[in-house]
Design a protein around this motif. Structure first.
Motif, PDB file in Angstrom:
ATOM      1  N   ASN A 161       0.819  -1.202   0.000  1.00  0.00           N
ATOM      2  CA  ASN A 161       0.000   0.000   0.000  1.00  0.00           C
ATOM      3  C   ASN A 161       0.861   1.263   0.000  1.00  0.00           C
ATOM      4  N   ASN A 162       0.209   2.401   0.013  1.00  0.00           N
ATOM      5  CA  ASN A 162       0.815   3.705  -0.241  1.00  0.00           C
ATOM      6  C   ASN A 162       1.179   4.442   1.049  1.00  0.00           C
ATOM      7  N   HIS A 163       2.427   4.943   1.099  1.00  0.00           N
ATOM      8  CA  HIS A 163       2.897   5.761   2.229  1.00  0.00           C
ATOM      9  C   HIS A 163       3.657   6.982   1.716  1.00  0.00           C
ATOM     10  N   THR A 164       3.258   7.492   0.556  1.00  0.00           N
ATOM     11  CA  THR A 164       3.795   8.676  -0.123  1.00  0.00           C
ATOM     12  C   THR A 164       5.128   8.417  -0.824  1.00  0.00           C
ATOM     13  N   LEU A 165       5.504   9.375  -1.639  1.00  0.00           N
ATOM     14  CA  LEU A 165       6.772   9.305  -2.370  1.00  0.00           C
ATOM     15  C   LEU A 165       7.981   9.573  -1.472  1.00  0.00           C
ATOM     16  N   THR A 166       7.908  10.621  -0.641  1.00  0.00           N
ATOM     17  CA  THR A 166       9.100  11.070   0.093  1.00  0.00           C
ATOM     18  C   THR A 166       8.900  11.223   1.594  1.00  0.00           C
ATOM     19  N   HIS A 167       7.749  10.837   2.124  1.00  0.00           N
ATOM     20  CA  HIS A 167       7.490  10.854   3.565  1.00  0.00           C
ATOM     21  C   HIS A 167       7.471  12.251   4.182  1.00  0.00           C
ATOM     22  N   PRO A 168       6.714  13.188   3.606  1.00  0.00           N
ATOM     23  CA  PRO A 168       6.610  14.515   4.227  1.00  0.00           C
ATOM     24  C   PRO A 168       5.500  14.559   5.267  1.00  0.00           C
ATOM     25  N   ASN A 169       5.497  15.607   6.065  1.00  0.00           N
ATOM     26  CA  ASN A 169       4.345  15.909   6.914  1.00  0.00           C
ATOM     27  C   ASN A 169       3.309  16.554   6.001  1.00  0.00           C
ATOM     28  N   LEU A 170       2.286  15.819   5.637  1.00  0.00           N
ATOM     29  CA  LEU A 170       1.332  16.291   4.643  1.00  0.00           C
ATOM     30  C   LEU A 170       0.593  17.546   5.083  1.00  0.00           C
ATOM     31  N   LYS A 179      -1.434  15.882  -3.217  1.00  0.00           N
ATOM     32  CA  LYS A 179      -1.867  15.027  -4.327  1.00  0.00           C
ATOM     33  C   LYS A 179      -0.664  14.481  -5.102  1.00  0.00           C
ATOM     34  N   LYS A 180       0.359  15.297  -5.255  1.00  0.00           N
ATOM     35  CA  LYS A 180       1.567  14.836  -5.940  1.00  0.00           C
ATOM     36  C   LYS A 180       2.226  13.701  -5.177  1.00  0.00           C
ATOM     37  N   GLU A 181       2.284  13.821  -3.852  1.00  0.00           N
ATOM     38  CA  GLU A 181       2.895  12.777  -3.027  1.00  0.00           C
ATOM     39  C   GLU A 181       2.085  11.472  -3.068  1.00  0.00           C
ATOM     40  N   ILE A 182       0.761  11.596  -2.991  1.00  0.00           N
ATOM     41  CA  ILE A 182      -0.083  10.408  -2.917  1.00  0.00           C
ATOM     42  C   ILE A 182      -0.265   9.778  -4.291  1.00  0.00           C
ATOM     43  N   CYS A 183      -0.682  10.580  -5.264  1.00  0.00           N
ATOM     44  CA  CYS A 183      -0.889  10.040  -6.611  1.00  0.00           C
ATOM     45  C   CYS A 183       0.421   9.554  -7.223  1.00  0.00           C
ATOM     46  N   GLY A 184       1.509  10.271  -6.923  1.00  0.00           N
ATOM     47  CA  GLY A 184       2.805   9.849  -7.468  1.00  0.00           C
ATOM     48  C   GLY A 184       3.192   8.466  -7.008  1.00  0.00           C
ATOM     49  N   GLN A 185       2.947   8.169  -5.726  1.00  0.00           N
ATOM     50  CA  GLN A 185       3.271   6.832  -5.219  1.00  0.00           C
ATOM     51  C   GLN A 185       2.268   5.798  -5.732  1.00  0.00           C
ATOM     52  N   GLN A 186       1.018   6.187  -5.897  1.00  0.00           N
ATOM     53  CA  GLN A 186       0.044   5.279  -6.501  1.00  0.00           C
ATOM     54  C   GLN A 186       0.531   4.823  -7.877  1.00  0.00           C
ATOM     55  N   GLU A 187       1.011   5.770  -8.657  1.00  0.00           N
ATOM     56  CA  GLU A 187       1.457   5.469 -10.016  1.00  0.00           C
ATOM     57  C   GLU A 187       2.712   4.605 -10.020  1.00  0.00           C
ATOM     58  N   ARG A 188       3.643   4.896  -9.120  1.00  0.00           N
ATOM     59  CA  ARG A 188       4.872   4.104  -9.083  1.00  0.00           C
ATOM     60  C   ARG A 188       4.612   2.675  -8.620  1.00  0.00           C
ATOM     61  N   LEU A 189       3.733   2.533  -7.626  1.00  0.00           N
ATOM     62  CA  LEU A 189       3.423   1.190  -7.150  1.00  0.00           C
ATOM     63  C   LEU A 189       2.635   0.403  -8.196  1.00  0.00           C
ATOM     64  N   GLU A 190       1.748   1.080  -8.892  1.00  0.00           N
ATOM     65  CA  GLU A 190       1.010   0.396  -9.959  1.00  0.00           C
ATOM     66  C   GLU A 190       1.955  -0.054 -11.067  1.00  0.00           C
ATOM     67  N   LYS A 191       2.897   0.794 -11.444  1.00  0.00           N
ATOM     68  CA  LYS A 191       3.853   0.440 -12.489  1.00  0.00           C
ATOM     69  C   LYS A 191       4.731  -0.722 -12.064  1.00  0.00           C
ATOM     70  N   ARG A 192       5.130  -0.747 -10.785  1.00  0.00           N
ATOM     71  CA  ARG A 192       6.048  -1.791 -10.305  1.00  0.00           C
ATOM     72  C   ARG A 192       5.323  -3.089  -9.979  1.00  0.00           C
ATOM     73  N   PHE A 193       4.122  -2.993  -9.394  1.00  0.00           N
ATOM     74  CA  PHE A 193       3.439  -4.194  -8.896  1.00  0.00           C
ATOM     75  C   PHE A 193       2.157  -4.542  -9.639  1.00  0.00           C
ATOM     76  N   GLY A 194       1.761  -3.707 -10.588  1.00  0.00           N
ATOM     77  CA  GLY A 194       0.618  -4.032 -11.422  1.00  0.00           C
ATOM     78  C   GLY A 194      -0.735  -3.690 -10.848  1.00  0.00           C
ATOM     79  N   LYS A 195      -0.775  -2.943  -9.743  1.00  0.00           N
ATOM     80  CA  LYS A 195      -2.050  -2.624  -9.111  1.00  0.00           C
ATOM     81  C   LYS A 195      -1.935  -1.332  -8.317  1.00  0.00           C
ATOM     82  N   ARG A 196      -2.973  -0.499  -8.409  1.00  0.00           N
ATOM     83  CA  ARG A 196      -3.020   0.716  -7.592  1.00  0.00           C
ATOM     84  C   ARG A 196      -3.491   0.337  -6.195  1.00  0.00           C
ATOM     85  N   PRO A 197      -2.736   0.649  -5.160  1.00  0.00           N
ATOM     86  CA  PRO A 197      -3.119   0.253  -3.806  1.00  0.00           C
ATOM     87  C   PRO A 197      -4.430   0.907  -3.359  1.00  0.00           C
ATOM     88  N   PRO A 198      -5.274   0.177  -2.647  1.00  0.00           N
ATOM     89  CA  PRO A 198      -6.514   0.758  -2.146  1.00  0.00           C
ATOM     90  C   PRO A 198      -6.338   1.519  -0.832  1.00  0.00           C
TER      91      PRO A 198
END
Length: 289
Positions: A161-170, A179-198
């Motif tokens: 699942n998703n814990h952001t790209l760089t671990h900032p205090n949101l 949105k950049k931190e959350i969506c960016g990690q969604q996209e990277r995890l989907e590209k690497r693991f084949g699924k967008r985390p819920p």
């Protein structure tokens, strides 16, 4: 009152970020941020009726190998998922405890960040078939995403699942920054693991309304916090001095440098011992959401 408490704790957590960019602050620190209390409804009758165990494949003898005095007990998948509070329009729900019946002594394992990649823990998780919900931060986990893929694929039904790209205090970021931190990690995890985390967990447990809206727009279904945090030897609790049914437990992928010489595997053994000592079973978080 809740908002004020979150703000004070969030300020402390922001200070911890300056000291550690490898995770959610030092897991050994007694001041680690614990999830704020949220109201939970009474679940529907029969929601804990069992069907199948998520970790039935664990060896009966594996517990001895990893320093436990008895086999771990795993909670079966409920026949009906508990009722989760509905979020406001355009937002995701915030969950820090699963609303299970008071007699259903089940807790859930979550591990954050991904800085430590202990090969012994990899073996432990596979042998015990621990159902772990992993919340990964790209900046520390991406050096070896294959490590976490092995945990996901070891037969335990663990998830990534998703814990952001760089671990900032949101809370310090704008809506677009979050949105950049959350969506960016969604996209990277989907590209690497084949699924967008819920599922998504904000660093330090810090969030605001912008976080809930950004997470929704990024395809997240739930924002997950916690009620008990594993330190080096024992739990730190959001309330009281013991686990409660439905508690979501926070642990970290951390090594001896952050755990005062203790390995991640040793820390995990103590965590499992404490769960057993209090008479709890381990459930798979996603089976209840």
């Amino acid at each position: 009152m809740k908002h004020a408490r979150r703000l004070v704790v969030g300020t402390l957590a922001a200070g911890a970020l300056a000291l550690s960019l490898t995770g959610c602050g030092d897991s050994a620190a007694p001041t680690e941020r614990l999830a704020a209390k949220t109201a939970q409804p009474t679940p529907a009758t029969g929601s804990a009726t069992p069907t199948a165990s998520p970790s039935a494949g664990a060896s009966d003898e594996a517990y001895k190998k990893w320093g436990l005095t008895a086999p771990l007990q795993y909670a079966p998948r409920p026949a009906q998922k508990p009722q989760i509070p509905k979020p406001g329009p355009g937002k995701v729900p915030v969950i820090d405890r699963i609303p299970v019946p008071a007699a259903d002594k089940v807790v859930f394992l979550t591990f954050d960040d991904g800085a430590e990649k202990d090969p012994e823990f990899l073996k432990m998780a596979a042998d015990l078939k621990l159902p772990i919900s992993m919340f990964l931060t790209d900046s520390v986990a991406s050096s070896d995403y294959g490590y976490f893929e092995k945990i996901r694929d070891n037969g335990s039904a663990s998830t990534i699942n998703n814990h952001t790209l760089t671990h900032p205090n949101l809370r310090t970021l704008s809506f677009e920054g979050q949105k950049k931190e959350i969506c960016g990690q969604q996209e990277r995890l989907e590209k690497r693991f084949g699924k967008r985390p819920p599922l998504f967990r904000p660093p330090f447990g810090n969030y605001n309304d912008d976080t809930l809206r950004a997470a929704s727009e990024c395809g997240v279904s739930s924002l997950v916090l916690w009620r008990a945090s594993m330190q080096i030897n024992n739990f730190q609790y959001a309330e009281g001095s013991a686990l409660k049914p439905g508690d979501i437990i926070l642990a970290h992928f951390r090594g001896p440098g952050e755990l005062k010489g203790t390995t991640e595997t040793q820390m995990a053994t103590r965590m499992l011992q404490r769960i057993q000592e209090q008479g709890y079973r381990i459930g798979r978080l996603e089976d209840y959401l």
